[in-house]
Design a protein around this motif. Structure first.
Motif, PDB file in Angstrom:
ATOM      1  N   VAL A   1      -1.199 -10.914  -3.808  1.00  0.00           N
ATOM      2  CA  VAL A   1      -1.389 -10.091  -2.615  1.00  0.00           C
ATOM      3  C   VAL A   1      -1.031  -8.639  -2.905  1.00  0.00           C
ATOM      4  N   MET A   2       0.060  -8.412  -3.621  1.00  0.00           N
ATOM      5  CA  MET A   2       0.442  -7.037  -3.950  1.00  0.00           C
ATOM      6  C   MET A   2      -0.570  -6.394  -4.887  1.00  0.00           C
ATOM      7  N   SER A   3      -1.131  -7.170  -5.818  1.00  0.00           N
ATOM      8  CA  SER A   3      -2.134  -6.633  -6.739  1.00  0.00           C
ATOM      9  C   SER A   3      -3.419  -6.261  -5.999  1.00  0.00           C
ATOM     10  N   ILE A   4      -3.840  -7.114  -5.083  1.00  0.00           N
ATOM     11  CA  ILE A   4      -5.047  -6.814  -4.308  1.00  0.00           C
ATOM     12  C   ILE A   4      -4.818  -5.578  -3.444  1.00  0.00           C
ATOM     13  N   ASN A   5      -3.652  -5.496  -2.837  1.00  0.00           N
ATOM     14  CA  ASN A   5      -3.316  -4.339  -2.022  1.00  0.00           C
ATOM     15  C   ASN A   5      -3.322  -3.066  -2.864  1.00  0.00           C
ATOM     16  N   TRP A   6      -2.761  -3.115  -4.052  1.00  0.00           N
ATOM     17  CA  TRP A   6      -2.742  -1.957  -4.949  1.00  0.00           C
ATOM     18  C   TRP A   6      -4.157  -1.597  -5.388  1.00  0.00           C
ATOM     19  N   TRP A   7      -4.966  -2.592  -5.710  1.00  0.00           N
ATOM     20  CA  TRP A   7      -6.319  -2.337  -6.203  1.00  0.00           C
ATOM     21  C   TRP A   7      -7.169  -1.638  -5.146  1.00  0.00           C
ATOM     22  N   PHE A   8      -7.081  -2.079  -3.885  1.00  0.00           N
ATOM     23  CA  PHE A   8      -7.909  -1.487  -2.841  1.00  0.00           C
ATOM     24  C   PHE A   8      -7.343  -0.170  -2.314  1.00  0.00           C
ATOM     25  N   SER A   9      -6.115   0.158  -2.666  1.00  0.00           N
ATOM     26  CA  SER A   9      -5.565   1.439  -2.227  1.00  0.00           C
ATOM     27  C   SER A   9      -5.770   2.536  -3.263  1.00  0.00           C
ATOM     28  N   LEU A  10      -6.379   2.203  -4.401  1.00  0.00           N
ATOM     29  CA  LEU A  10      -6.635   3.213  -5.425  1.00  0.00           C
ATOM     30  C   LEU A  10      -7.658   4.218  -4.921  1.00  0.00           C
ATOM     31  N   THR A  11      -7.461   5.469  -5.286  1.00  0.00           N
ATOM     32  CA  THR A  11      -8.466   6.478  -4.980  1.00  0.00           C
ATOM     33  C   THR A  11      -9.284   6.706  -6.238  1.00  0.00           C
ATOM     34  N   HIS A  12     -10.575   6.564  -6.110  1.00  0.00           N
ATOM     35  CA  HIS A  12     -11.459   6.730  -7.251  1.00  0.00           C
ATOM     36  C   HIS A  12     -11.992   8.149  -7.248  1.00  0.00           C
ATOM     37  N   TYR A  13     -11.639   8.894  -8.269  1.00  0.00           N
ATOM     38  CA  TYR A  13     -12.075  10.275  -8.373  1.00  0.00           C
ATOM     39  C   TYR A  13     -13.343  10.348  -9.209  1.00  0.00           C
ATOM     40  N   SER A  14     -14.229  11.224  -8.803  1.00  0.00           N
ATOM     41  CA  SER A  14     -15.464  11.432  -9.542  1.00  0.00           C
ATOM     42  C   SER A  14     -15.573  12.914  -9.859  1.00  0.00           C
TER      43      SER A  14
END
Length: 54
Positions: free
Chosen positions: A23-36
């Motif tokens: 759950v913590m990993s999924i939460n961390w993964w979806f809170s990442l900001t993807h810069y382009s």
């Protein structure tokens, strides 16, 4: 509470921490900001003007 064998307590303990970690990993993964570096329009323009002969 029913009595459980020691192995069952160990499995429940591990299951709890694995679920918490997932759950913590999924939460961390979806809170990442993807810069382009480029916008989509700039990417299309740069691919059109490519002078490299690959």
């Amino acid at each position: 509470m029913p009595q459980l064998a020691p192995l069952n307590w160990i499995l429940l303990f591990s299951l709890f921490w694995v679920c918490l970690f997932v759950v913590m990993s999924i939460n961390w993964w979806f809170s990442l900001t993807h810069y382009s570096g480029l916008d989509e329009s700039e990417v299309e323009e740069s691919s059109k003007g490519n002078s490299w002969l690959w």
